[in-house]
Design a protein around this motif. Structure first.
Motif, PDB file in Angstrom:
ATOM      1  N   LYS A 430       1.028  -1.306   0.192  1.00 41.78           N
ATOM      2  CA  LYS A 430       0.055  -0.289  -0.062  1.00 41.78           C
ATOM      3  C   LYS A 430       0.401   1.438  -0.043  1.00 41.78           C
ATOM      4  O   LYS A 430       1.867   1.385   1.006  1.00 41.78           O
ATOM      5  CB  LYS A 430      -0.350   0.204   1.368  1.00 41.78           C
ATOM      6  N   ILE A 431       0.542   2.370  -0.512  1.00 41.25           N
ATOM      7  CA  ILE A 431       1.605   3.985  -1.360  1.00 41.25           C
ATOM      8  C   ILE A 431       0.506   4.482  -0.448  1.00 41.25           C
ATOM      9  O   ILE A 431      -0.543   4.302  -1.553  1.00 41.25           O
ATOM     10  CB  ILE A 431       2.529   3.408  -2.476  1.00 41.25           C
ATOM     11  N   ALA A 432       1.249   5.965  -0.899  1.00 41.93           N
ATOM     12  CA  ALA A 432      -0.193   6.501  -0.148  1.00 41.93           C
ATOM     13  C   ALA A 432       0.417   7.835  -1.452  1.00 41.93           C
ATOM     14  O   ALA A 432       0.995   8.618  -1.032  1.00 41.93           O
ATOM     15  CB  ALA A 432       0.017   7.611   0.816  1.00 41.93           C
ATOM     16  N   PRO A 433      -0.290   8.309  -2.513  1.00 39.54           N
ATOM     17  CA  PRO A 433       0.498   9.731  -3.543  1.00 39.54           C
ATOM     18  C   PRO A 433      -1.249  10.453  -3.233  1.00 39.54           C
ATOM     19  O   PRO A 433      -0.910  11.479  -3.249  1.00 39.54           O
ATOM     20  CB  PRO A 433      -0.531   8.806  -4.909  1.00 39.54           C
ATOM     21  N   GLU A 434      -1.709   9.640  -2.020  1.00 40.95           N
ATOM     22  CA  GLU A 434      -3.228  10.965  -1.545  1.00 40.95           C
ATOM     23  C   GLU A 434      -4.251  10.914  -2.768  1.00 40.95           C
ATOM     24  O   GLU A 434      -5.110  11.666  -1.874  1.00 40.95           O
ATOM     25  CB  GLU A 434      -2.557  11.668  -1.199  1.00 40.95           C
ATOM     26  N   HIS A 435      -3.878  11.541  -4.234  1.00 36.64           N
ATOM     27  CA  HIS A 435      -4.747  12.334  -4.860  1.00 36.64           C
ATOM     28  C   HIS A 435      -4.005  12.199  -6.383  1.00 36.64           C
ATOM     29  O   HIS A 435      -2.829  11.325  -6.278  1.00 36.64           O
ATOM     30  CB  HIS A 435      -4.741  13.965  -4.592  1.00 36.64           C
TER      31      HIS A 435
END
Length: 550
Positions: A430-435
């Protein structure tokens, strides 16, 4: 040993009295991932007698009377999470469950737990100093926007009437408070400790150990949003502890005084190497979800230099990375009954041992992020020590990294990418580009979505088996219009990204994003921005992100 939760357990340890009582909004789990446990065990290791009252029923005094009044102070925290975040969804609906409670049952932690517990402590332990801390107190040390009441509230010091507030990493600060009180000083004499805040008289002279910035008063920030923005800019300009700068905010005719944060601590092993039972107290008969989730994971560092505008870590743990030794981490791994370590990380999974090449430059820095808008040229981004840590732990246990990797940072080290994709992913990362949209990512202080695409491409290239990357995304962030949400929805459709869980934006106290939500202005330029605030519109944003659900 467990910290005693009643008089019988206290006496079984040979103690006839207590020096300190800790009150927590979490169930008592004797594990270093839980604040009350690590603070309590550290104090015990220094010779203090500490008891704990976990999740007391605040509708009566019964739970508060299970232990005798302490000689030195009562320490209070809402637990590992903010009670309002814990008790309510992003749409302000009550949550039915609580991962930090036995059986996951909700309703065991009161709203605004720190204030409620502080009042009960003063009622039951008259004359005993009250010290508040943890995430809830830490992020409410100044006047702040409160999402749940939709208004600016004054410092939690004023509402809790606590003697001292400890913010950030509290182990050494709490120890110093205990030692000073034991030596005969009063709480009112402890005015120069880093990482503390207190209420002072309007004309009281402050210590000359530090510089102090005067914030707009509470009365000014509740009546003028421009003054609120001004206050937030000052707050975020002095988070670097080496600046030796505190804050003062006049509130109701008195001063809220906030000393500078604690300096980075390079001796975390002293806390994590303490003897823990590494399980919930035996009074619990049902599983506690939060413990089940972390029981096979290991914290390797504290702090984060990413500086995301929606995140509170810099205001709590700081932006300097403080890492445990490899030996300490390996020792923890060998204690696990499981054959696998399910996560090695911290606020971020891949900042272990990273710091500026020239510390002198770091000590003067006022940047919000070491990564945005451009990588700081002074930052050493080598992942070699982290890869070595993985390999060393792997000699004893299987190692998996499931989340928390800063993808733009990982891209700078191909050897790290090769190691994570090839050996240390269990199948889903799980990776968090966020948008996905550039204008929103700039407000978040996050990199362009192309960095995420590059990460996914390289991850697949280095993977030795079929495995996947799943993005974390935030909906209805300040600045995002319905049109913005539609563009993100189109992007997710093109790449066939089906996100099961979406984080509806919650404005956390003392974050830049909360300031933008409340003022409806771009924190960095002052320009007006659109903010989706109605439940109906926020719901539309989320549904667009989950385009595949009917």
């Amino acid at each position: 040993m467990f910290l005693p939760v009643n008089i019988d357990e206290m006496r079984s340890l040979g103690w006839e009295c207590l020096d300190i009582i800790l009150i927590s909004g979490d169930a008592y789990i004797d594990h270093p991932s839980f604040g009350a446990a690590i603070i309590g065990k550290y104090l015990v290791s220094k010779g203090f007698k500490v008891g704990i009252i976990a999740q007391p029923d605040t509708l009566s005094n019964t739970d508060f009377q299970k232990l005798p009044a302490p000689r030195l102070f009562v320490g209070i925290s809402s637990g590992n999470v903010d009670s309002m975040v814990n008790n309510y969804t992003a749409s302000k609906k009550p949550r039915r469950s609580d991962d930090y409670s036995e059986g996951g049952a909700g309703g065991k932690r009161p709203d605004r737990a720190v204030i409620v517990y502080a009042n009960k402590a003063k009622e039951n332990f008259k004359g005993v100093p009250v010290v508040i801390g943890g995430i809830e107190a830490s992020l409410r040390r100044v006047a702040h926007y409160d999402y749940w009441s939709d208004k600016v509230r004054r410092s939690i010091l004023a509402d809790s009437k606590a003697d001292i507030l400890v913010f950030g990493q509290g182990e050494r600060t709490i120890l110093k408070i205990a030692q000073e009180l034991k030596a005969g000083k009063s709480a009112g004499q402890l005015r120069d400790l880093r990482g503390t805040a207190f209420i002072a008289g309007k004309t009281e002279n402050l210590t000359d150990k530090y510089k102090y910035e005067q914030l707009p008063s509470f009365e000014e920030v509740i009546s003028d949003k421009e003054m609120f923005i001004k206050a937030e800019k000052v707050i975020h300009s002095v988070t670097n502890p080496f600046l030796d700068t505190g804050l003062v905010q006049e509130t109701n005719g008195r001063q809220i005084v906030i000393n500078p944060p604690v300096l980075p601590d390079d001796h975390l092993d002293e806390f994590y190497d303490l003897e823990f039972e590494n399980k919930p107290h035996p009074m619990y008969k049902e599983p506690i979800p939060a413990y089940e989730m972390i029981r096979n994971s290991i914290t390797i560092h504290r702090g984060c230099f990413g500086g995301c505008s929606f995140c509170s870590i810099a205001q709590h743990q700081g932006s300097f990375i403080q890492s445990r030794s490899e030996a300490s981490i390996v020792k923890d791994a060998m204690k696990l009954k499981s054959k696998s370590v399910t996560d090695l990380g911290g606020p971020s999974a891949n900042m272990y041992r990273m710091r500026g090449r020239d510390l002198e430059k770091c000590m003067k820095c006022v940047r919000l992020s070491c990564l945005f808008p451009k990588l700081c040229p002074n930052l050493d981004t080598s992942h070699k020590k982290l890869i070595k840590l993985y390999d060393t732990v792997k000699e004893h246990k299987r190692v998996f990294i499931n989340s928390g990797i800063r993808h733009e940072l990982a891209l700078l080290d191909k050897e790290y990418m090769r190691a994570v994709a090839g050996e240390f992913t269990s199948g889903l990362l799980k990776i968090a580009p966020e948008h996905t949209e550039a204008d929103i990512l700039r407000l978040m202080l996050k990199p362009d979505i192309i960095r995420y695409e590059e990460f996914v491409k390289l991850f697949r290239q280095y993977s030795k088996k079929e495995q996947y990357v799943l993005p974390y995304l935030i909906s209805a962030f300040p600045g995002a219009t319905l049109d913005t949400a539609k563009k993100m929805s189109a992007y997710l459709k093109i790449y066939n990204i089906k996100v099961e869980q979406v984080q509806d934006f919650i404005p956390l106290p003392m974050t830049i994003a909360a300031c933008m939500y409340y003022t409806e202005k771009n924190f960095f330029t002052g320009e007006k921005i659109y903010v989706a605030k109605s439940y109906k519109e926020r719901e539309e944003h989320r549904k667009l992100m989950q385009w595949w659900k009917k």
